[in-house]
Design an enzyme around this catalytic site. Structure first.
Site, PDB file in Angstrom:
ATOM      1  CE  LYS A  22      -1.504   2.150   3.606  1.00 54.22           C
ATOM      2  NZ  LYS A  22      -2.184   2.672   4.814  1.00 54.22           N
ATOM      3  NE  ARG A 102      -0.249  12.873   8.340  1.00 57.61           N
ATOM      4  CZ  ARG A 102      -0.525  14.018   8.939  1.00 57.61           C
ATOM      5  NH1 ARG A 102      -1.637  14.141   9.630  1.00 57.61           N
ATOM      6  NH2 ARG A 102       0.276  15.050   8.842  1.00 57.61           N
ATOM      7  CB  CYS A 126      -2.303   7.699  10.475  1.00 61.08           C
ATOM      8  SG  CYS A 126      -2.170   5.973  10.841  1.00 61.08           S
ATOM      9  NE  ARG A 131       2.279   9.347  10.630  1.00 61.03           N
ATOM     10  CZ  ARG A 131       1.938   8.276   9.919  1.00 61.03           C
ATOM     11  NH1 ARG A 131       1.313   8.417   8.780  1.00 61.03           N
ATOM     12  NH2 ARG A 131       2.206   7.070  10.332  1.00 61.03           N
ATOM     13  N   PRO A 132       3.891  16.550  10.782  1.00 59.40           N
ATOM     14  CG  PRO A 132       5.704  17.861  11.428  1.00 59.40           C
ATOM     15  CD  PRO A 132       4.996  16.586  11.770  1.00 59.40           C
ATOM     16  CG  ASP A 134       5.955  22.403   9.201  1.00 61.99           C
ATOM     17  OD1 ASP A 134       4.763  22.373   8.860  1.00 61.99           O
ATOM     18  OD2 ASP A 134       6.347  22.866  10.288  1.00 61.99           O
ATOM     19  CG  ASP A 316       4.649   1.569   9.109  1.00 60.47           C
ATOM     20  OD1 ASP A 316       4.343   2.388  10.001  1.00 60.47           O
ATOM     21  OD2 ASP A 316       4.532   1.820   7.896  1.00 60.47           O
ATOM     22  CB  ILE A 338       9.908   6.813  13.245  1.00 60.97           C
ATOM     23  CG1 ILE A 338      11.093   5.866  12.983  1.00 60.97           C
ATOM     24  CG2 ILE A 338       9.459   7.478  11.948  1.00 60.97           C
ATOM     25  CD1 ILE A 338      12.325   6.525  12.444  1.00 60.97           C
TER      26      ILE A 338
END
EC number: 2.5.1.7
Length: 429
Positions: A22, A102, A126, A131-132, A134, A316, A338
């Site tokens: 995925k 996302r 999620c 999780r920016p 930027d 993950d 992470i």
């Protein structure tokens, strides 16, 4: 809302076919916006996130057609999709669509590169930390885009096209590397991406872009060089195997005992995770067309692990490995480097009898002799499958609620496990 019921205790025996990744399929589908010609993607998994992205691409005017399967794929797994973005009618990605996933935010790159503008809602999906975006926007600004935030939307524009530049990421970012690759492919001149992500999914995107006519060197290393071209064409590409699904089922075999061959996958995609698994006492053997995982006799040994960008241990797979360690001999220390807030599964594993202590980014797991089934609730994609792994080894019945998280990332999970002897069933709402 659907629920999954698992009666634990049965060792897994047989074969499990591994689906397409995925995390590779999503950026490949988004890359179809870079050309008006047809991009055909084979081995695309049948998942809720894939369906969501097809709706988002359709909103932009992308036509799609499901045209077939790979030999050996069942009615519940795999598909080949043709995507044609020859009639893009809208460069706006609305909140009600982007908020479902996302990764859909990445459409900002091909829309901007090809059409000179994009208006994309800030992302949802999620619930793992902040999780920016930027770093993604920084990459586009380095290539000459003007960026504004207006009413919850990112508005990106360029007057005379994107121009090659040096992009230095302060930390490794897979999403940022995807965005930089897609945008730089159509930029004027040469772009250099420093501290680029090395994940196999990034390599897969670059391979497809190259088939489309992009000029890319250094992919799979921290320094990628992209020579921009004026246009990209169509291509046919097969999505690489899902290394996270591979590792998940490998850990399920280690948890329950048994002997399973994971077909249509490659050991080199997750060497770090397989090496850790072997250290627990699980037998892992690379085959020409897959991986054999076997554990007989005594339980697994406790092993410490720290998540890292590829080629390190994947974040993950952290939740799945923690589930395995709940029944290990001794104490395991698992450090998450992470994402913050990625220990949401701990509370639910504790309901099954796990002994886990948290200290910031560190989880200390003391293995127990047995887990006992209980009702639990999935909080995110990887946490939900860690509960499946724990439930497979728990005494009695485990009921997992909110399994829509599983449907986002695991294709035909109940069928694959059931064919290997797991007592697992879905109760549909």
């Amino acid at each position: 809302m659907d629920r999954i019921h698992i009666t634990g205790g049965a060792p897994l025996q047989g074969e499990i076919p591994i689906s397409g990744a995925k995390n590779a399929a999503l950026p490949l589908m988004i890359a179809s916006l870079l050309t008006g010609e047809t991009v055909e993607l084979a081995n695309v998994p049948r998942l809720a996130d894939i369906a969501s992205l097809l709706r988002i691409l359709g909103n932009h005017g992308v036509d799609h057609m499901v045209v077939g399967k790979r030999p050996g794929q069942t009615s519940e797994t795999g598909q080949t999709i043709r995507l044609t973005a020859s009639n893009v009618i809208d460069t706006t990605a609305p909140y009600e669509l982007v908020s479902t996933m996302r990764a859909s935010f990445w459409v900002v790159a091909p829309l901007l590169a090809r059409f000179g503008e994009a208006k994309v809602s800030m992302p949802g999906g999620c619930a793992i930390g902040t999780r920016p975006v930027d770093l993604l926007l920084m990459a586009l600004e380095r290539l000459g885009a003007s960026i504004e935030i207006d009413g919850g939307y990112v508005v990106a524009r360029t007057r005379n096209g994107l121009r090659g530049a040096e992009i230095v990421f302060p930390k490794v970012t897979v999403g940022g590397t995807h965005v930089a690759l897609m945008a730089a492919a159509l930029a004027q001149g040469t772009s250099v991406i420093e501290n680029a992500a090395r994940e196999p999914e990034v390599v897969d995107l670059a391979a497809c872009l190259t088939k489309m006519g992009a000029r890319i060197e250094g992919v799979g290393t921290p320094r990628i060089v992209v020579e921009g071209v004026s246009r990209l064409g169509g291509a046919r590409h097969e999505v690489l195997p899902d290394r996270i699904e591979t590792g998940t089922y490998a850990m399920a075999v280690a948890m329950t005992g048994g002997d399973v061959i994971l077909r249509d996958t490659r050991a080199e995609l997750l060497h770090s995770a397989l090496d850790v698994l072997a250290t627990t006492g699980t037998e892992v053997t690379a085959l020409p067309d897959g991986i054999r995982v076997r554990r007989n006799g005594a339980g697994v040994a406790a092993v410490d692990v720290t998540t890292d960008p590829f080629p390190g241990f994947p974040t993950d797979l952290q939740a799945q490995f923690m589930a395995l360690m709940t029944r290990a001999r001794g104490q395991s220390r698992i450090r998450e480097t992470i994402f913050e807030n990625r220990f949401m599964h701990v509370q639910e594993l504790a309901r099954l009898g796990a002994r886990i202590r948290l200290d910031g980014d560190l989880a200390v797991v003391d293995g127990v002799e047995r887990l006992k089934g209980a009702p639990v609730m999935a909080t995110d994609l990887r946490a939900s499958v860690s509960l499946v792994i724990a439930g497979l080894a728990a005494e009695g019945e485990t009921t997992i609620n909110r399994v829509y998280h599983l449907d986002r990332g695991f294709e035909a999970l109940e069928a694959k496990l059931g064919r290997c002897g797991a007592q697992i069933r879905r109760e549909r709402a």
